[in-house]
Scaffold this motif. Structure first.
Motif, PDB file in Angstrom:
ATOM      1  N   LEU A   1       0.794  -1.247   0.069  1.00  0.00           N
ATOM      2  CA  LEU A   1       0.066   0.026  -0.037  1.00  0.00           C
ATOM      3  C   LEU A   1       0.892   1.429  -0.022  1.00  0.00           C
ATOM      4  CD1 LEU A   1      -2.591  -1.130   2.523  1.00  0.00           C
ATOM      5  CD2 LEU A   1      -2.823  -1.427   0.218  1.00  0.00           C
ATOM      6  N   LEU A   2       1.980   1.258   0.678  1.00  0.00           N
ATOM      7  CA  LEU A   2       2.853   2.210   0.672  1.00  0.00           C
ATOM      8  C   LEU A   2       4.255   2.144   0.580  1.00  0.00           C
ATOM      9  CD1 LEU A   2       1.604   3.594   4.205  1.00  0.00           C
ATOM     10  CD2 LEU A   2       0.987   4.611   1.977  1.00  0.00           C
ATOM     11  N   VAL A   3       5.011   3.281   0.129  1.00  0.00           N
ATOM     12  CA  VAL A   3       6.403   2.818   0.275  1.00  0.00           C
ATOM     13  C   VAL A   3       7.081   2.544   1.732  1.00  0.00           C
ATOM     14  CG1 VAL A   3       8.876   3.868  -0.583  1.00  0.00           C
ATOM     15  CG2 VAL A   3       6.881   4.128  -1.932  1.00  0.00           C
ATOM     16  N   ALA A   4       7.694   1.356   1.954  1.00  0.00           N
ATOM     17  CA  ALA A   4       7.780   0.828   3.218  1.00  0.00           C
ATOM     18  C   ALA A   4       8.985   0.057   3.443  1.00  0.00           C
ATOM     19  CB  ALA A   4       6.572   0.184   3.777  1.00  0.00           C
ATOM     20  N   ARG A   5      10.053   0.997   2.584  1.00  0.00           N
ATOM     21  CA  ARG A   5      11.450   0.169   2.926  1.00  0.00           C
ATOM     22  C   ARG A   5      12.277   0.411   4.159  1.00  0.00           C
ATOM     23  NH1 ARG A   5      11.684   2.287  -2.417  1.00  0.00           N
ATOM     24  NH2 ARG A   5      12.931   4.435  -1.683  1.00  0.00           N
ATOM     25  N   ASN A   6      11.614   1.597   4.941  1.00  0.00           N
ATOM     26  CA  ASN A   6      11.934   1.463   6.412  1.00  0.00           C
ATOM     27  C   ASN A   6      10.765   1.452   7.222  1.00  0.00           C
ATOM     28  OD1 ASN A   6      14.879   2.688   5.689  1.00  0.00           O
ATOM     29  ND2 ASN A   6      13.668   3.889   4.490  1.00  0.00           N
TER      30      ASN A   6
ATOM     31  N   LEU B   1      10.092  17.953  13.030  1.00  0.00           N
ATOM     32  CA  LEU B   1      10.882  17.546  14.325  1.00  0.00           C
ATOM     33  C   LEU B   1      11.563  18.382  14.936  1.00  0.00           C
ATOM     34  CD1 LEU B   1      12.030  14.757  15.596  1.00  0.00           C
ATOM     35  CD2 LEU B   1      13.743  14.609  13.771  1.00  0.00           C
ATOM     36  N   ALA B   2      12.220  19.176  14.298  1.00  0.00           N
ATOM     37  CA  ALA B   2      12.975  20.258  15.098  1.00  0.00           C
ATOM     38  C   ALA B   2      12.116  21.120  15.652  1.00  0.00           C
ATOM     39  CB  ALA B   2      13.914  21.160  14.035  1.00  0.00           C
ATOM     40  N   GLU B   3      11.106  21.479  15.492  1.00  0.00           N
ATOM     41  CA  GLU B   3      10.033  22.337  16.231  1.00  0.00           C
ATOM     42  C   GLU B   3       9.630  21.554  17.575  1.00  0.00           C
ATOM     43  OE1 GLU B   3       6.956  23.282  13.389  1.00  0.00           O
ATOM     44  OE2 GLU B   3       8.111  24.730  12.423  1.00  0.00           O
ATOM     45  N   LEU B   4       9.173  20.213  17.260  1.00  0.00           N
ATOM     46  CA  LEU B   4       8.900  19.518  18.453  1.00  0.00           C
ATOM     47  C   LEU B   4       9.902  19.105  19.440  1.00  0.00           C
ATOM     48  CD1 LEU B   4       6.815  16.668  16.447  1.00  0.00           C
ATOM     49  CD2 LEU B   4       5.777  18.538  17.860  1.00  0.00           C
ATOM     50  N   VAL B   5      11.095  18.787  18.981  1.00  0.00           N
ATOM     51  CA  VAL B   5      12.302  18.938  20.053  1.00  0.00           C
ATOM     52  C   VAL B   5      12.548  20.352  20.657  1.00  0.00           C
ATOM     53  CG1 VAL B   5      14.913  18.444  20.344  1.00  0.00           C
ATOM     54  CG2 VAL B   5      13.571  17.091  18.605  1.00  0.00           C
ATOM     55  N   ALA B   6      12.175  21.315  19.969  1.00  0.00           N
ATOM     56  CA  ALA B   6      12.758  22.617  20.456  1.00  0.00           C
ATOM     57  C   ALA B   6      11.537  23.194  21.535  1.00  0.00           C
ATOM     58  CB  ALA B   6      12.512  23.700  19.475  1.00  0.00           C
ATOM     59  N   GLY B   7      10.274  22.541  21.270  1.00  0.00           N
ATOM     60  CA  GLY B   7       9.237  22.709  22.298  1.00  0.00           C
ATOM     61  C   GLY B   7       9.118  21.757  23.141  1.00  0.00           C
ATOM     62  N   GLY B   8      10.005  20.878  23.383  1.00  0.00           N
ATOM     63  CA  GLY B   8       9.912  19.706  24.632  1.00  0.00           C
ATOM     64  C   GLY B   8       9.007  18.789  24.495  1.00  0.00           C
ATOM     65  N   GLN B   9       8.380  18.618  23.333  1.00  0.00           N
ATOM     66  CA  GLN B   9       7.430  17.595  23.007  1.00  0.00           C
ATOM     67  C   GLN B   9       8.096  16.262  22.559  1.00  0.00           C
ATOM     68  OE1 GLN B   9       5.141  20.533  20.215  1.00  0.00           O
ATOM     69  NE2 GLN B   9       3.367  19.368  21.094  1.00  0.00           N
ATOM     70  N   ILE B  10       9.167  16.498  22.207  1.00  0.00           N
ATOM     71  CA  ILE B  10       9.997  15.093  22.001  1.00  0.00           C
ATOM     72  C   ILE B  10      11.439  15.431  22.713  1.00  0.00           C
ATOM     73  CG2 ILE B  10      11.301  13.691  20.282  1.00  0.00           C
ATOM     74  CD1 ILE B  10       9.376  14.361  18.359  1.00  0.00           C
TER      75      ILE B  10
ATOM     76  N   TYR C   1      13.612  12.147   5.682  1.00  0.00           N
ATOM     77  CA  TYR C   1      13.114  13.164   5.012  1.00  0.00           C
ATOM     78  C   TYR C   1      11.462  13.465   5.242  1.00  0.00           C
ATOM     79  CZ  TYR C   1      17.042  14.861   2.129  1.00  0.00           C
ATOM     80  OH  TYR C   1      18.203  15.251   1.717  1.00  0.00           O
ATOM     81  N   SER C   2      11.024  12.084   5.625  1.00  0.00           N
ATOM     82  CA  SER C   2       9.432  11.904   5.668  1.00  0.00           C
ATOM     83  C   SER C   2       9.496  10.703   6.747  1.00  0.00           C
ATOM     84  CB  SER C   2       8.948  11.846   4.547  1.00  0.00           C
ATOM     85  OG  SER C   2       7.401  11.900   4.910  1.00  0.00           O
ATOM     86  N   TRP C   3       8.242  11.105   7.898  1.00  0.00           N
ATOM     87  CA  TRP C   3       8.388   9.886   8.885  1.00  0.00           C
ATOM     88  C   TRP C   3       6.738   9.987   9.081  1.00  0.00           C
ATOM     89  CZ3 TRP C   3       6.248   9.486  13.686  1.00  0.00           C
ATOM     90  CH2 TRP C   3       6.718   8.530  14.475  1.00  0.00           C
ATOM     91  N   MET C   4       6.228   8.705   9.270  1.00  0.00           N
ATOM     92  CA  MET C   4       4.797   8.608   9.624  1.00  0.00           C
ATOM     93  C   MET C   4       4.757   7.648  10.937  1.00  0.00           C
ATOM     94  SD  MET C   4       2.430   8.623   6.335  1.00  0.00           S
ATOM     95  CE  MET C   4       3.087   7.000   5.816  1.00  0.00           C
ATOM     96  N   GLY C   5       3.950   7.856  11.579  1.00  0.00           N
ATOM     97  CA  GLY C   5       3.522   7.017  12.858  1.00  0.00           C
ATOM     98  C   GLY C   5       2.214   7.027  13.109  1.00  0.00           C
ATOM     99  N   ALA C   6       1.622   5.464  13.224  1.00  0.00           N
ATOM    100  CA  ALA C   6       0.164   5.584  13.688  1.00  0.00           C
ATOM    101  C   ALA C   6       0.125   4.487  14.804  1.00  0.00           C
ATOM    102  CB  ALA C   6      -0.447   4.999  12.395  1.00  0.00           C
ATOM    103  N   PRO C   7      -0.670   4.968  15.908  1.00  0.00           N
ATOM    104  CA  PRO C   7      -1.074   3.956  16.933  1.00  0.00           C
ATOM    105  C   PRO C   7      -1.770   2.873  16.788  1.00  0.00           C
ATOM    106  CG  PRO C   7      -2.572   5.882  17.212  1.00  0.00           C
ATOM    107  CD  PRO C   7      -1.641   6.038  15.825  1.00  0.00           C
ATOM    108  N   ILE C   8      -1.306   1.761  17.411  1.00  0.00           N
ATOM    109  CA  ILE C   8      -1.972   0.582  17.361  1.00  0.00           C
ATOM    110  C   ILE C   8      -2.869   0.775  18.595  1.00  0.00           C
ATOM    111  CG2 ILE C   8      -2.063  -2.139  17.369  1.00  0.00           C
ATOM    112  CD1 ILE C   8       1.167  -1.979  16.672  1.00  0.00           C
ATOM    113  N   LEU C   9      -4.158   1.039  18.206  1.00  0.00           N
ATOM    114  CA  LEU C   9      -5.266   1.428  19.258  1.00  0.00           C
ATOM    115  C   LEU C   9      -6.157   0.605  19.104  1.00  0.00           C
ATOM    116  CD1 LEU C   9      -5.635   3.819  21.356  1.00  0.00           C
ATOM    117  CD2 LEU C   9      -6.991   4.955  19.484  1.00  0.00           C
TER     118      LEU C   9
ATOM    119  N   TYR D   1      14.143   8.121   3.598  1.00  0.00           N
ATOM    120  CA  TYR D   1      15.524   8.839   3.496  1.00  0.00           C
ATOM    121  C   TYR D   1      15.620   9.579   2.118  1.00  0.00           C
ATOM    122  CZ  TYR D   1      16.827   6.079   7.869  1.00  0.00           C
ATOM    123  OH  TYR D   1      16.675   5.721   8.967  1.00  0.00           O
ATOM    124  N   ASP D   2      14.756   9.338   1.147  1.00  0.00           N
ATOM    125  CA  ASP D   2      14.854   9.760  -0.262  1.00  0.00           C
ATOM    126  C   ASP D   2      13.729  10.964  -0.356  1.00  0.00           C
ATOM    127  OD1 ASP D   2      14.613  10.006  -3.078  1.00  0.00           O
ATOM    128  OD2 ASP D   2      14.032   7.820  -3.338  1.00  0.00           O
TER     129      ASP D   2
END
Length: 651
Positions: A235-240, A295-304, A314-322, A336-337
């Motif tokens: 369904l998606l490019v999921a090499r990583n 990512l830089a904004e989340l780290v700077a804001g203390g959320q990460i 270059y692009s990251w997606m995360g979905a909770p198993i809920l 990374y592309d």
């Protein structure tokens, strides 16, 4: 007359409708569909198509095609136009004249060796040319019927020709053949998009089905995660790709599956909640799309608190198993592309798939718990089976011992009964020997008289009569005991006369009845012959009789036992009744249970009626029922085949 007027009015309405549609409709397919619907109101039009002609390519495209038998061609694919001698549609286009053809005319063309069209043969076929103002062919308008009940009259033909003229004018209203081509291309593009969407939907449905199947077919979590990676990769490019589980009890995250182009192994296999982008997804409890800037904004804001892994992404997606408002983990894909950047649509798709993965994961956990419980139950079941087997072996041994004990009691009784006639014979023989010695002495002394000789002969005659009667009695007892004992130990099937055999069994049991005021009656026709197992019948009768002696008639009470037998077709009706004390309903319900006895501690084993039941239902292949009431005796209704099955072997 009214019908024709109504039809003419419908035709006028249709002509106006065609004109109106052509003025505002830009889609050739929608226009032709509207024409078809309008045409259907004035004549039979179940099979209708429009072929548009491209002179420069000598090809046609089926811009609209509805047929009951033939599949619809792709409107985007041009078809080389055949010669007019090979196709009625080509004939209409080339000759620019209408063609009306019946099934007989079509068959005549074929009989003449002409291949006249490639579709199903119609009962009535009608084609009219579509012509522009210069009388050049734009294509053909065709209607046909496969039903003999629906043919086209002269009036239908004239109306169809009129419709063809209006359709021709409307087609020219689309400005040019190029405009028609663009309309077809647009329709084709739309169809291609619909096909792509349909395929995408089918792929997603197939993926969801495969995910659901995994929880049933895969027991190993590692195999499950690898299969999930492969499915999501469709369904998606999921090499990583990564799957991490959240442990609520320890507030930790553990990486269960990890495939990455940059790193062979994750930087941390287990880490506390709050570290990494995975923790951010768990906190938010909904899917997140993150690039370098965010990512830089989340780290700077203390959320990460701390970013983990390779920072070249270059692009990251995360979905909770809920599932059930509980986060079980997170599914992560990253790129990374710079040419592979995930979109919001991709994020929604990953979140949708993750919700189904949650069902599979929770089901897998439930299945694992069920398998553990099943393993424990199987272990307990094995233990119980072993105990049951040991109990069955012990029961079989007790049954065997009971049968041997029954035979032993029979031997003891017969031996005791034989002892009496044999003792008399010994006494008579001794007396005869003594008398013979005295007679020889008198003869030697020459003192023998006529009177003493006659006395000696009387003594010999009397002794011989005593010897004869008692030896015959002993021989009868031995013969009956021998036959019954052999039958009970050999378990052989043979042909025998039932009445004679029952008498022998009863004779062998006389020692048990001796001195008891019990009358035993046998009512059995002499002609009944059985091809069965006499040993089983002997054991049944013996156990029934001994049960009556020990249980039905207590304290040497008087009693009566009646045995009746009669043929009932191929079966034998065998009834046994005593008039003893009987049993209550509770005892009757337990009568055939093993080890049930009312004489516990008084020598009763509780196996007599159990052996009876097994012999009747197993060896003899029959049925047995019992009926009784306290004080009214006990009755057994026994039914079994007169010819036993050869496949049945006594136990």
């Amino acid at each position: 007359m009214e019908s024709r007027l109504s039809r003419l009015e419908a035709v006028q309405v249709m002509v106006l409708e065609i004109g109106q549609i052509s003025n505002h409709c830009n889609n050739i397919n929608e226009f032709l569909h509207a024409v078809h619907q309008a045409l259907s109101r004035i004549m039979y039009a179940a099979n209708f198509y429009v072929a548009l002609y491209k002179a420069e390519q000598n090809s046609i495209q089926f811009a609209y095609h509805v047929d009951e038998f033939d599949p619809s061609p792709d409107p985007a694919i041009p078809v080389i136009l055949e010669s007019p001698e090979a196709s009625p549609t080509a004939w209409v286009i080339y000759h620019r004249q209408p063609l009306i053809m019946t099934a007989e005319e079509d068959a005549a063309q074929e009989a003449a060796g002409n291949s006249w069209g490639s579709g199903a043969r119609a009962e009535h076929w009608m084609g009219y040319p579509l012509l522009d103002h210069e009388k050049k062919s734009l294509g053909a308008l065709v209607i046909q019927s496969y039903d003999t009940e629906h043919t086209f009259s002269q009036e239908d033909q004239a109306l169809f020709g009129l419709i063809a003229n209006h359709v021709s004018n409307a087609l020219q209203g689309f400005q040019s053949v190029d405009r028609l081509e663009r309309a077809v291309q647009e329709r084709t593009a739309l169809l291609a998009h619909e096909v792509a969407e349909r395929r995408r939907t089918e792929t997603l449905q197939r993926a969801l089905y495969q995910i659901a199947e995994l929880s049933f077919s895969v027991a190993d979590p590692n195999s499950l995660y690898a299969e999930l990676h492969q499915i999501i990769g469709q369904l998606l490019v999921a090499r990583n790709f990564m799957i991490a589980l959240y442990h609520q009890d320890t507030e930790e995250i553990s990486i269960q599956y990890f495939v990455d182009e940059k790193d062979e192994h994750p930087s941390m296999k287990r880490f506390p909640l709050g570290v990494g982008m995975t923790s951010f997804v768990i906190h938010c409890e909904h899917a997140q799309l993150i690039d370098k800037t965010r990512l830089a904004e989340l780290v700077a804001g203390g959320q990460i608190r701390q970013a983990l892994g390779n920072m070249e992404l270059y692009s990251w997606m995360g979905a909770p198993i809920l599932a059930n408002d509980h986060v079980h983990g997170v599914i992560v894909v990253q790129s990374y592309d710079p040419h592979i950047l995930y979109s919001e649509t991709d994020l929604e798709l990953l979140a949708f798939v993750a919700s189904h993965v949650a069902v599979a994961v929770t089901r897998l956990e439930a299945d694992r718990e069920m398998r553990d419980a099943k393993a424990r139950l199987e272990e307990q079941n094995t233990t119980l089976n072993e105990a049951l087997l040991a109990l069955q072996e012990a029961q079989s041994e007790l049954v065997r011992q009971e049968k041997l004990a029954s035979l032993g009691r029979l031997v003891a009784g017969v031996a005791h009964e034989i002892n009496t006639p044999l003792g008399i014979c010994v006494t008579a023989t001794s007396h005869l020997v003594d008398e013979l010695k005295l007679t020889r002495k008198d003869m030697a002394a020459d003192t023998m008289t006529q009177e003493s000789l006659e006395e000696f002969l009387d003594i010999v005659d009397q002794s011989l009569r005593i010897l004869t009667s008692n030896t015959r009695r002993a021989a009868t007892l031995v013969r009956s005991f021998k036959q019954v004992a052999v039958d009970q130990t050999s378990n052989d099937k043979r042909l025998f006369q039932l009445k004679t055999y029952l008498d022998e069994v009863l004779l062998s049991l006389q020692p048990k009845l001796k001195g008891r005021p019990i009358l035993v009656e046998i009512d059995c026709p002499e002609e009944i012959r059985l091809d069965s197992y006499p040993g089983a019948i002997s054991q049944v009768v013996t156990n029934l009789l001994m049960n009556s002696i020990h249980h039905a008639f207590e304290n040497n009470a008087e009693g009566q036992i009646r045995i009746t037998a009669e043929a009932d077709g191929s079966n034998l009706k065998f009834d046994y009744t005593d008039n003893g004390i009987g049993v209550d309903q509770d005892g009757l319900d337990k009568l055939f249970d093993p080890f049930y006895t009312t004489k516990r501690g008084q020598g009763g084993s509780g196996l007599g009626t159990h052996i009876i039941y097994n012999l009747i239902t197993g060896v003899l292949g029959g049925t047995v029922k019992a009926s009784s009431q306290p004080g009214s005796g006990l009755s057994y209704q026994i039914r079994f085949p007169m010819v036993a099955k050869n496949s049945v072997k006594p136990a």
